[in-house]
Design a protein around this motif. Structure first.
Motif, mmCIF file in Angstrom:
data_model
loop_
_atom_site.group_PDB
_atom_site.id
_atom_site.type_symbol
_atom_site.label_atom_id
_atom_site.label_comp_id
_atom_site.label_asym_id
_atom_site.label_seq_id
_atom_site.Cartn_x
_atom_site.Cartn_y
_atom_site.Cartn_z
ATOM 1 N N PHE A 205 0.825 -1.205 0.000
ATOM 2 C CA PHE A 205 0.000 0.000 0.000
ATOM 3 C C PHE A 205 0.860 1.257 0.000
ATOM 4 N N GLU A 206 2.134 1.115 -0.349
ATOM 5 C CA GLU A 206 3.029 2.241 -0.577
ATOM 6 C C GLU A 206 3.644 2.077 -1.963
ATOM 7 N N ASN A 207 3.836 3.173 -2.652
ATOM 8 C CA ASN A 207 4.485 3.121 -3.952
ATOM 9 C C ASN A 207 5.236 4.425 -4.193
ATOM 10 N N PHE A 208 6.019 4.440 -5.232
ATOM 11 C CA PHE A 208 6.754 5.646 -5.576
ATOM 12 C C PHE A 208 5.831 6.814 -5.902
ATOM 13 N N ASN A 209 6.280 8.020 -5.596
ATOM 14 C CA ASN A 209 5.839 9.195 -6.323
ATOM 15 C C ASN A 209 6.609 9.178 -7.638
ATOM 16 N N ALA A 210 5.925 9.480 -8.735
ATOM 17 C CA ALA A 210 6.543 9.255 -10.045
ATOM 18 C C ALA A 210 6.336 10.435 -10.980
ATOM 19 N N ALA A 211 7.380 10.766 -11.724
ATOM 20 C CA ALA A 211 7.295 11.776 -12.769
ATOM 21 C C ALA A 211 8.179 11.351 -13.936
ATOM 22 N N GLN A 323 -0.900 7.656 1.675
ATOM 23 C CA GLN A 323 -1.684 8.687 2.367
ATOM 24 C C GLN A 323 -3.181 8.493 2.173
ATOM 25 N N GLN A 324 -3.589 7.835 1.097
ATOM 26 C CA GLN A 324 -5.002 7.624 0.817
ATOM 27 C C GLN A 324 -5.537 6.326 1.430
ATOM 28 N N ILE A 325 -4.638 5.399 1.729
ATOM 29 C CA ILE A 325 -5.075 4.092 2.238
ATOM 30 C C ILE A 325 -4.992 3.995 3.754
ATOM 31 N N LEU A 326 -4.017 4.651 4.359
ATOM 32 C CA LEU A 326 -3.870 4.561 5.815
ATOM 33 C C LEU A 326 -5.131 4.958 6.579
ATOM 34 N N PRO A 327 -5.945 5.910 6.092
ATOM 35 C CA PRO A 327 -7.178 6.200 6.821
ATOM 36 C C PRO A 327 -8.224 5.083 6.773
ATOM 37 N N HIS A 328 -7.951 4.030 5.996
ATOM 38 C CA HIS A 328 -8.892 2.909 5.860
ATOM 39 C C HIS A 328 -8.166 1.593 6.182
ATOM 40 N N PRO A 329 -7.711 1.422 7.408
ATOM 41 C CA PRO A 329 -6.866 0.267 7.740
ATOM 42 C C PRO A 329 -7.566 -1.075 7.552
ATOM 43 N N ASN A 369 -2.448 -3.326 -3.273
ATOM 44 C CA ASN A 369 -2.012 -4.293 -4.276
ATOM 45 C C ASN A 369 -1.687 -5.636 -3.632
ATOM 46 N N ILE A 370 -2.131 -6.739 -4.251
ATOM 47 C CA ILE A 370 -1.805 -8.070 -3.740
ATOM 48 C C ILE A 370 -1.076 -8.876 -4.811
ATOM 49 N N PHE A 371 -0.448 -9.936 -4.386
ATOM 50 C CA PHE A 371 0.463 -10.714 -5.226
ATOM 51 C C PHE A 371 -0.241 -11.473 -6.353
ATOM 52 N N THR A 372 0.531 -11.754 -7.401
ATOM 53 C CA THR A 372 0.100 -12.679 -8.460
ATOM 54 C C THR A 372 0.902 -13.972 -8.427
ATOM 55 N N GLY A 373 2.140 -13.905 -7.882
ATOM 56 C CA GLY A 373 3.004 -15.080 -7.839
ATOM 57 C C GLY A 373 4.153 -15.038 -8.811
ATOM 58 N N GLY A 374 4.350 -13.893 -9.492
ATOM 59 C CA GLY A 374 5.382 -13.809 -10.521
ATOM 60 C C GLY A 374 6.658 -13.141 -10.048
ATOM 61 N N HIS A 375 7.697 -13.284 -10.864
ATOM 62 C CA HIS A 375 9.011 -12.689 -10.604
ATOM 63 C C HIS A 375 9.594 -12.148 -11.908
ATOM 64 N N ASN A 376 10.468 -11.153 -11.775
ATOM 65 C CA ASN A 376 11.288 -10.640 -12.890
ATOM 66 C C ASN A 376 10.442 -10.109 -14.043
ATOM 67 N N PHE A 377 9.397 -9.363 -13.715
ATOM 68 C CA PHE A 377 8.525 -8.821 -14.753
ATOM 69 C C PHE A 377 9.293 -7.915 -15.718
ATOM 70 N N HIS A 378 8.753 -7.781 -16.916
ATOM 71 C CA HIS A 378 9.217 -6.858 -17.964
ATOM 72 C C HIS A 378 10.463 -7.352 -18.685
#
Length: 410
Positions: A205-211, A323-329, A369-378
């Motif tokens: 439930f954490e990810n990069f800030n991205a530009a 910041q959007q998910i923590l208020p909904h634990p 986000n939850i797992f799919t079971g994969g590795h080394n995507f892309h």
């Protein structure tokens, strides 16, 4: 269930659905619509309700509620595969009862346990790999397989109490546009989960800030025989600029909560050349500092030029969903409990990337986000474990059941 999962996965990955960042259309490639139409027919044949495919490639469907008073929740995956490595003519290899040794991909590419030690966790399991000439496409066709399989199970077992369950398969997630035309209100869920993670147990439930920063060099072309004090080689300009970027502040030099600059593309000719950088950081303040630092570097570089110039354009892509998910634990608690119920140890970690859920969380749909079971995507070394895919199906089903129990007891 294992064989049905495998068959569906092998069928799906053979659809070439790479997105194209240079095409502003939605979806950015017609092949995504081809795949979406195939899925639409399948969902209808399986008995899903409210199946709809928009002209822009958003495929939605429902499993009707079997009990009252339970909130509608959703599951989301994306149709496209990454555009930065070959996604056509995928030829999966199936390794049953994996022996823990290096795996030969096709004729001459190796998936080695020395380079990818995670392989050793799957001895005795069934692995699916590429043949070394393409990516596999588990990102995110594994998520699509798992969502369809889990929700079809609930359709076939109406005795299991749950609220309405929505699914959406989106286009162009890999180029940062998966949420551009997502209708949160029409989707109707109180919260959702992207099924777009990696190894068994991932809960994020954490990810990069991205530009994305595009730096354009303007030069001046002429015949090289008469170039003295006239020619300005834009390619040389961008090469010199990149040569002075921080050497270790890159994806290959970072991990965990480290941010980075990533030179994603370099192209051009003498007259004009271009650098495209991804800017990533978990911390909002450091993210803003990175953008300013790069813009300041361009200004400083221009100050030293006699001829030619650089220009920079920075576009934000998505922000840290934390910041959007923590208020909904409870959203995280439910997913964590579902994994524990299935004997899986939750791995709560930051996403060193983003998902549709990153933006959807800021659009009013909290979406870890939850797992799919994969590795080394892309890339060509991508692989996925069939047993982990089965576990993802069980977790999705249990998320729906836990949600029902939580709200029925209130």
């Amino acid at each position: 269930m294992a064989q049905a999962l495998l068959n569906r996965f092998i069928e799906y990955v053979k659809f070439d659905t790479q997105s194209d960042a240079k095409n502003p259309a939605c979806p950015s490639t017609p092949s995504q619509l081809v795949f979406a139409r195939h899925l639409k027919q399948e969902l209808e044949s399986l008995g899903f309700h409210r199946v709809n495919l928009s002209s822009m490639g958003y495929l939605t469907a429902s499993v009707p509620a079997t009990a009252e008073g339970i909130p509608c929740i959703g599951f989301i995956a994306h149709l496209d595969t990454a555009p930065d490595f070959n996604g056509a003519n995928v030829n999966p290899q199936i390794i049953s009862n994996y022996d823990g040794e290096d795996i030969l991909l096709g004729e001459d590419e190796l998936l080695s346990t020395e380079q990818f030690s995670s392989l050793l966790d799957y001895k005795g399991k069934t692995l699916i790999t590429s043949d070394g000439t393409s990516l596999l496409g588990g990102d995110n066709k594994a998520g699509i397989v798992e969502i369809i399989s889990a929700l079809h199970y609930l359709l076939a077992h109406p005795e299991i109490p749950h609220g309405e369950i929505r699914l959406c398969f989106t286009p162009d997630e890999e180029i940062g546009r998966g949420a551009d035309n997502f209708d949160v209100e029409a989707f109707g869920a109180k919260w959702a989960y992207t099924v777009d993670g990696g190894q068994l147990g991932e809960l994020e439930f954490e990810n990069f800030n991205a530009a994305t920063a595009v730096i354009t060099a303007k030069g001046n072309n002429c015949h090289p025989g008469s170039a003295y004090e006239v020619m300005v080689n834009a390619q040389t300009m961008v090469a010199r600029f990149h040569a002075k970027m921080p050497l270790h502040d890159t994806p290959e030099g970072s991990r965990d909560y480290d941010g980075f600059f990533h030179l994603m593309n370099m192209q051009g000719q003498t007259e004009e050349a271009e650098l495209t950088y991804l800017i990533r950081d978990f911390d909002e303040e450091l993210f803003e500092k990175r953008k300013k630092w790069l813009a300041d570097r361009v200004a400083s570089f221009n100050g030293d030029l006699v001829l030619g110039s650089l220009a920079i354009e920075i576009t934000d892509s998505y922000y840290n969903m934390k910041q959007q998910i923590l208020p909904h634990p409870h959203i995280i608690d439910i997913a964590e409990q579902a994994m524990i119920n299935q004997g899986i140890t939750p791995i709560i970690k930051p996403i060193r990337g983003g998902t549709d859920g990153s933006r959807l969380s800021y659009m009013g749909l909290p979406c870890p986000n939850i797992f799919t079971g994969g590795h080394n995507f892309h890339g060509k070394h991508e692989y996925i474990c069939l047993e982990s895919m089965e576990a993802a199906v069980d977790v999705i089903i249990d998320i729906c059941q836990i949600t029902a129990k939580k709200y029925q007891n209130q």
